[in-house]
Design a protein around this motif. Structure first.
Motif, PDB file in Angstrom:
ATOM      1  N   SER A  51       0.850  -1.197   0.000  1.00  0.00           N
ATOM      2  CA  SER A  51       0.000   0.000   0.000  1.00  0.00           C
ATOM      3  C   SER A  51       0.879   1.238   0.000  1.00  0.00           C
ATOM      4  O   SER A  51       1.820   1.336   0.789  1.00  0.00           O
ATOM      5  CB  SER A  51      -0.905   0.031   1.238  1.00  0.00           C
ATOM      6  N   TRP A  52       0.552   2.181  -0.862  1.00  0.00           N
ATOM      7  CA  TRP A  52       1.272   3.445  -0.982  1.00  0.00           C
ATOM      8  C   TRP A  52       0.271   4.544  -0.682  1.00  0.00           C
ATOM      9  O   TRP A  52      -0.718   4.703  -1.397  1.00  0.00           O
ATOM     10  CB  TRP A  52       1.829   3.574  -2.386  1.00  0.00           C
ATOM     11  N   THR A  53       0.506   5.290   0.386  1.00  0.00           N
ATOM     12  CA  THR A  53      -0.373   6.383   0.788  1.00  0.00           C
ATOM     13  C   THR A  53       0.323   7.703   0.497  1.00  0.00           C
ATOM     14  O   THR A  53       1.488   7.880   0.862  1.00  0.00           O
ATOM     15  CB  THR A  53      -0.707   6.297   2.291  1.00  0.00           C
ATOM     16  N   ILE A  54      -0.397   8.608  -0.145  1.00  0.00           N
ATOM     17  CA  ILE A  54       0.146   9.918  -0.491  1.00  0.00           C
ATOM     18  C   ILE A  54      -0.847  10.988  -0.065  1.00  0.00           C
ATOM     19  O   ILE A  54      -2.046  10.871  -0.323  1.00  0.00           O
ATOM     20  CB  ILE A  54       0.399  10.043  -2.014  1.00  0.00           C
ATOM     21  N   ILE A  55      -0.347  12.010   0.604  1.00  0.00           N
ATOM     22  CA  ILE A  55      -1.139  13.209   0.881  1.00  0.00           C
ATOM     23  C   ILE A  55      -0.392  14.347   0.197  1.00  0.00           C
ATOM     24  O   ILE A  55       0.783  14.572   0.469  1.00  0.00           O
ATOM     25  CB  ILE A  55      -1.295  13.468   2.388  1.00  0.00           C
ATOM     26  N   ALA A  56      -1.079  15.027  -0.713  1.00  0.00           N
ATOM     27  CA  ALA A  56      -0.408  16.049  -1.514  1.00  0.00           C
ATOM     28  C   ALA A  56      -1.318  17.239  -1.761  1.00  0.00           C
ATOM     29  O   ALA A  56      -2.540  17.097  -1.793  1.00  0.00           O
ATOM     30  CB  ALA A  56       0.041  15.451  -2.847  1.00  0.00           C
TER      31      ALA A  56
END
Length: 154
Positions: free
Chosen positions: A117-122
């Protein structure tokens, strides 16, 4: 005259987490050996021309140069090989991203299967930009699908 005070331009982004994940027919440790190498994202992201490192371990910086000429500099915030996860923060880019935090995690999903799982907040520089979240989601999804192709078949 007031003394200078500590300050920084590095701030955590605000926004909904964008999560990409895939299940791969491959042992979790083998998946971690690919996606858990902060210095080697070019192994599974074909759009990357190169990754250059300054330092090692937590605090290290990587410069990712994309084939289209764009550049991203990120700092490794945390890394746990036993738990198979790490986090990083973008500190410079030419992509139009104001702030970005990301983390990747690999979990055993049975004996010969793993979930990554790859979580990104941008946040985009231009808050009115249409399609920013979809672009980030597509980027992460395609990278993880490529990991699955490389390690566990279609």
């Amino acid at each position: 005259m007031k003394p200078l005070q500590p300050d920084t331009l590095i701030c955590n982004p605000n926004g909904p987490p964008i999560v990409a994940s895939v299940v791969i027919n491959c042992e979790a440790l083998r998946v971690w050996e690919m996606v858990g190498q902060f210095s080697s994202f070019d192994a599974f992201i074909p759009a990357l021309a190169s990754v250059e490192m300054i330092g090692t371990g937590v605090g290290a910086l990587r410069t990712k140069t994309f084939r289209d000429g764009n550049c991203v500099v990120e700092q490794l915030n945390s890394r746990d090989d036993h738990a198979m996860h790490m986090t990083w923060t973008m500190i410079y880019n030419t992509l139009g991203v104001a702030r970005l935090w990301a983390g990747i995690r690999v979990q055993a999903h049975g004996v010969q299967c793993a979930k990554v799982s790859w979580t990104i907040i941008a946040e985009p520089v231009d808050k009115t930009q249409v399609g920013f979240e979809a672009f980030v989601q597509d980027f992460a999804d395609s990278a993880l699908v490529n990991v699955r192709k490389l390690l566990g078949g279609a």
